[in-house]
Structure formats: C-alpha cells, structure tokens
Design a protein around this motif. Sequence first.
Motif, PDB file in Angstrom:
ATOM      1  N   ILE A   1       0.856  -1.191   0.000  1.00 54.21           N
ATOM      2  CA  ILE A   1       0.000   0.000   0.000  1.00 54.21           C
ATOM      3  C   ILE A   1       0.891   1.240   0.000  1.00 54.21           C
ATOM      4  N   VAL A   2       0.713   2.088  -1.018  1.00 51.94           N
ATOM      5  CA  VAL A   2       1.567   3.271  -1.161  1.00 51.94           C
ATOM      6  C   VAL A   2       0.772   4.581  -1.165  1.00 51.94           C
ATOM      7  N   GLY A   3      -0.542   4.498  -1.103  1.00 54.15           N
ATOM      8  CA  GLY A   3      -1.351   5.718  -1.122  1.00 54.15           C
ATOM      9  C   GLY A   3      -2.818   5.381  -1.096  1.00 54.15           C
ATOM     10  N   GLU A   4      -3.640   6.385  -1.365  1.00 59.67           N
ATOM     11  CA  GLU A   4      -5.079   6.180  -1.428  1.00 59.67           C
ATOM     12  C   GLU A   4      -5.665   7.000  -2.561  1.00 59.67           C
ATOM     13  N   VAL A   5      -6.797   6.550  -3.067  1.00 64.95           N
ATOM     14  CA  VAL A   5      -7.466   7.247  -4.160  1.00 64.95           C
ATOM     15  C   VAL A   5      -7.815   8.668  -3.719  1.00 64.95           C
ATOM     16  N   ALA A   6      -7.442   9.651  -4.536  1.00 59.94           N
ATOM     17  CA  ALA A   6      -7.794  11.045  -4.254  1.00 59.94           C
ATOM     18  C   ALA A   6      -9.199  11.336  -4.791  1.00 59.94           C
ATOM     19  N   SER A   7      -9.393  11.075  -6.086  1.00 58.18           N
ATOM     20  CA  SER A   7     -10.710  11.152  -6.715  1.00 58.18           C
ATOM     21  C   SER A   7     -10.932   9.854  -7.473  1.00 58.18           C
ATOM     22  N   GLY A   8     -12.164   9.372  -7.472  1.00 61.51           N
ATOM     23  CA  GLY A   8     -12.455   8.157  -8.211  1.00 61.51           C
ATOM     24  C   GLY A   8     -13.937   8.045  -8.509  1.00 61.51           C
ATOM     25  N   THR A   9     -14.260   7.422  -9.662  1.00 62.87           N
ATOM     26  CA  THR A   9     -15.661   7.269 -10.046  1.00 62.87           C
ATOM     27  C   THR A   9     -15.765   6.261 -11.170  1.00 62.87           C
ATOM     28  N   GLN A  10     -16.976   5.933 -11.542  1.00 65.29           N
ATOM     29  CA  GLN A  10     -17.247   5.150 -12.744  1.00 65.29           C
ATOM     30  C   GLN A  10     -17.487   6.130 -13.870  1.00 65.29           C
ATOM     31  N   SER A  11     -16.665   6.081 -14.910  1.00 63.46           N
ATOM     32  CA  SER A  11     -16.785   7.013 -16.025  1.00 63.46           C
ATOM     33  C   SER A  11     -17.954   6.635 -16.928  1.00 63.46           C
ATOM     34  N   PRO A  12     -18.970   7.497 -17.047  1.00 61.83           N
ATOM     35  CA  PRO A  12     -20.092   7.202 -17.949  1.00 61.83           C
ATOM     36  C   PRO A  12     -19.676   7.139 -19.415  1.00 61.83           C
ATOM     37  N   SER A  13     -18.664   7.933 -19.794  1.00 66.78           N
ATOM     38  CA  SER A  13     -18.228   7.959 -21.194  1.00 66.78           C
ATOM     39  C   SER A  13     -17.392   6.750 -21.562  1.00 66.78           C
ATOM     40  N   LEU A  14     -16.612   6.240 -20.616  1.00 65.33           N
ATOM     41  CA  LEU A  14     -15.682   5.141 -20.885  1.00 65.33           C
ATOM     42  C   LEU A  14     -16.175   3.796 -20.372  1.00 65.33           C
ATOM     43  N   SER A  15     -17.243   3.812 -19.569  1.00 66.40           N
ATOM     44  CA  SER A  15     -17.771   2.584 -18.946  1.00 66.40           C
ATOM     45  C   SER A  15     -16.673   1.829 -18.204  1.00 66.40           C
ATOM     46  N   ALA A  16     -15.866   2.583 -17.467  1.00 70.38           N
ATOM     47  CA  ALA A  16     -14.770   1.989 -16.694  1.00 70.38           C
ATOM     48  C   ALA A  16     -14.503   2.850 -15.471  1.00 70.38           C
ATOM     49  N   GLY A  17     -13.922   2.248 -14.450  1.00 71.05           N
ATOM     50  CA  GLY A  17     -13.535   3.007 -13.273  1.00 71.05           C
ATOM     51  C   GLY A  17     -12.288   3.824 -13.551  1.00 71.05           C
ATOM     52  N   ILE A  18     -12.295   5.073 -13.104  1.00 72.81           N
ATOM     53  CA  ILE A  18     -11.144   5.963 -13.285  1.00 72.81           C
ATOM     54  C   ILE A  18     -10.882   6.715 -11.977  1.00 72.81           C
ATOM     55  N   GLY A  19      -9.694   7.258 -11.843  1.00 70.81           N
ATOM     56  CA  GLY A  19      -9.395   8.031 -10.642  1.00 70.81           C
ATOM     57  C   GLY A  19      -8.012   8.642 -10.693  1.00 70.81           C
ATOM     58  N   MET A  20      -7.669   9.335  -9.617  1.00 66.00           N
ATOM     59  CA  MET A  20      -6.347   9.936  -9.467  1.00 66.00           C
ATOM     60  C   MET A  20      -5.800   9.604  -8.089  1.00 66.00           C
ATOM     61  N   VAL A  21      -4.476   9.467  -8.007  1.00 59.56           N
ATOM     62  CA  VAL A  21      -3.828   9.064  -6.769  1.00 59.56           C
ATOM     63  C   VAL A  21      -2.411   9.627  -6.735  1.00 59.56           C
ATOM     64  N   TYR A  22      -1.977  10.067  -5.551  1.00 61.36           N
ATOM     65  CA  TYR A  22      -0.579  10.466  -5.369  1.00 61.36           C
ATOM     66  C   TYR A  22       0.242   9.206  -5.152  1.00 61.36           C
ATOM     67  N   LEU A  23       1.266   9.034  -5.985  1.00 60.83           N
ATOM     68  CA  LEU A  23       2.126   7.859  -5.923  1.00 60.83           C
ATOM     69  C   LEU A  23       3.589   8.269  -5.852  1.00 60.83           C
ATOM     70  N   PRO A  24       4.462   7.405  -5.322  1.00 62.37           N
ATOM     71  CA  PRO A  24       5.899   7.651  -5.448  1.00 62.37           C
ATOM     72  C   PRO A  24       6.222   7.831  -6.924  1.00 62.37           C
ATOM     73  N   THR A  25       7.166   8.706  -7.248  1.00 60.23           N
ATOM     74  CA  THR A  25       7.414   9.069  -8.644  1.00 60.23           C
ATOM     75  C   THR A  25       7.678   7.873  -9.545  1.00 60.23           C
ATOM     76  N   GLU A  26       8.365   6.860  -9.029  1.00 67.53           N
ATOM     77  CA  GLU A  26       8.679   5.702  -9.877  1.00 67.53           C
ATOM     78  C   GLU A  26       7.427   4.894 -10.232  1.00 67.53           C
ATOM     79  N   ALA A  27       6.371   5.033  -9.427  1.00 68.96           N
ATOM     80  CA  ALA A  27       5.132   4.291  -9.679  1.00 68.96           C
ATOM     81  C   ALA A  27       4.147   5.088 -10.521  1.00 68.96           C
ATOM     82  N   ALA A  28       4.450   6.362 -10.778  1.00 66.33           N
ATOM     83  CA  ALA A  28       3.497   7.252 -11.453  1.00 66.33           C
ATOM     84  C   ALA A  28       3.683   7.292 -12.965  1.00 66.33           C
ATOM     85  N   LYS A  29       4.519   6.442 -13.517  1.00 63.33           N
ATOM     86  CA  LYS A  29       4.775   6.448 -14.954  1.00 63.33           C
ATOM     87  C   LYS A  29       3.630   5.781 -15.717  1.00 63.33           C
TER      88      LYS A  29
END
Length: 370
Positions: free
Chosen positions: A313-341
């Motif tokens: 465990i390296v962080g937690e979801v900042a924003s997250g939802t089910q995208s109506p346009s993409l029909s998939a779960g999406i979100g944003m999270v702060y991660l260590p730089t090496e994991a954010a690529k």
Amino acid sequence: MSDTPLLRTPLFENHVALGAKMVPFAGWEMPVQYSGIVPEHQAVRKAVGVFDISHMGQFIVSGDDALAFLNRSLTNDVSKLEIGQGQYSLMLNDAGGVIDDLILYRTSQLEYFVVVNASMIDVDWAHLRSLLSSEEDVHMANLSDATAGLAVQGPKSRAVFEKIFGSEAVFPPHNSIFVSADDAGFMWLCGTGYTGEDGFEFFSPASNASAWFDKIVAAVREEGGVPCGLGARDTLRLEMGYPLNGNDLSPAKTPLEAGLGFFVAMEKEAFTGKAALTSQKKAGLPSKLAAFKMTGTAPPPRPHYPVAYNGEIVGEVASGTQSPSLSAGIGMVYLPTEAAKIGTAIEIEIRGRRFPAEIVKKPFYRKDGV
C-alpha cells in the motif's frame, strides 16, 4: 457531524421544484442530481446542461497595486493578462501546499474578478487579507453573498447562449470575461467551465437568479439538454483530469506534485510558496498525482480506497468514479514518482479485495476517442 446549518443558494426553491435530490456539499445544500448522474453527464457531452454554481465565491481586487499584490499572492503570472482575459491559478501556503485553486479575470486596467471554491471562501479571503500591506493601494470586496452563478456546458451551449442573449451577442471565447451593467446590476460573463466541453459561466445579482435559471433551463431543454447536479459535474471534470480541491489538491501537496507546474510562474521574482517549490524541484518530487483506469471488471473506485504498488500500500485514491463515457472506473492518486509512470500496474483495494488498474495519460476522455 457539524451542527452548523447548511447554506442554500438563491436557487434552492428552483431545485426543489424540479425534483432535485439535495445533499450537503462544502457547507451547502446542493442538488446532486435531477434525472440521474449518467443521463445528466451524457446530456453535457452530447447536448447541453446547466449547473448552479452560486455556492462559489467571488472577490473583486482593485487599485494601483492590485497587479503586484495578486502576482505575489498567486502562482500564475497575472501581468500576462490583458483586459478581458482570465487564467487558472493557485493560492499556496509558505510550504508550497495548495490552499485553493481559482480563476482570475482582469476586468479593467486596475480591477480583477476572482472566483474561488465554495468551501474556501472564508479561508481564501483571510489569506489574501493577511498578505496585504497597509502601504499598498489595493481594495478588496467579497461579493460571494450577493451573487449567484450558473454554468451552461456542452456542444449546444452556443445555441442556448443565443436564445438567452440574442444572436448578435458575442459568445465569450475560452478564458475570457465580459462585464455589463444595467438597472438590475452587474453581470460577469465568462468563457470558462469545468467539464471539458464548450460553454460559459456567468455571475449576477442573487435577486435575479431564479428568473435567470428558469429562462436558461427552458432554453437548455429546447436544445435537448437538462439541468444538472454536482454528481455529473464531478464525473465530467474527472474524465478531463481536472483536480478537485480537497481531494486532488491539499495544503500537504504542492502544485508541482499535482502536475500543475504549467500554472506556476517560477520566473516571477517572488510569490508565496516559491522558496519551498524551488527546494522541492532541486531535491526531486516525493510524489506525483497520477491518473489510473481500472483494467478489468471492478466496482467503482472511490476516494480514500487504498492503492497498492508492487504488493505494498503506497497511497489512497484522491478522486475516483465510474466514467459514464468510458464505462470503466477511473481516478487519481498520489504515488511515489517511480510508480506514477504511464503504463505502471497498480491495484485498488475495494472492500477488502484488490482490483487491477493501470496508470494512464490525462485526460481520460477525448472527443476524438484517441
């Protein structure tokens, strides 16, 4: 739970009359949906929708020293604004953390119109006042309680605009502002929005809000659109990768970590938080705000869900939802730089189970589908 009564915008009765589901938001009682989040979201992407944004704050900053004052109080370069132009900017603490993100418009040679987030009105006002020197010719007015605001968003927003203001009226270009005044008071008409679609926002005296809203709702419906609540506003902005203050932005994270360096004019001589940002750039960012998309069947990701990288465990979801346009779960999270690529595999922990996700490029949604 707070005992403080929820605030209501001048359009509260209008929302109730339209059958809106009202919920607490940032100290306000606001409509989360009318017909439903998904149909409202789709209406904005395909036609047009109207949102009540009266809960947001509006300040006027004016005077001979207003430009210099705002330039040292905010991250973006205010001197680049021509009269009638607007820009996205951030208000930072001394440690470089984000107090608030906002839109700043230059309405005349010596006057600026500032739109801030609803939950931060008092904090932002106090912060700006604390930075003001008694020797400066700067005058500030807080218009938040006296104004109402509406946002019309979607491909058919121009048709709605013409119905409301006439075919001869000029649709405000992106990041622009027109100011008009008549017997009913001032109106600030802005070429901005929070959905990624064509649109406009305007602020006017609270006493006129109900009539404006009814008129615009009628015009929106004529174009196949609907009134929209905060639920659709959130899914729309997240599909574009736009940050939400309090979720994706906080006093503990800098705009550099949030990926908002474009809106930070490091070349300016001085602004609040610059020293901390300079040090952070030199030392290297400790984390980055990354966009992720669920890669398989999974429940929607929600804020505060744990996020794992390489099994830890390296962080937690900042924003997250089910995208109506993409029909998939999406979100944003702060991660260590090496994991954010881009392309990095992560996992979102949802109700005790981990589901696969992948770091992707923003925005999630593109009109061309690419």
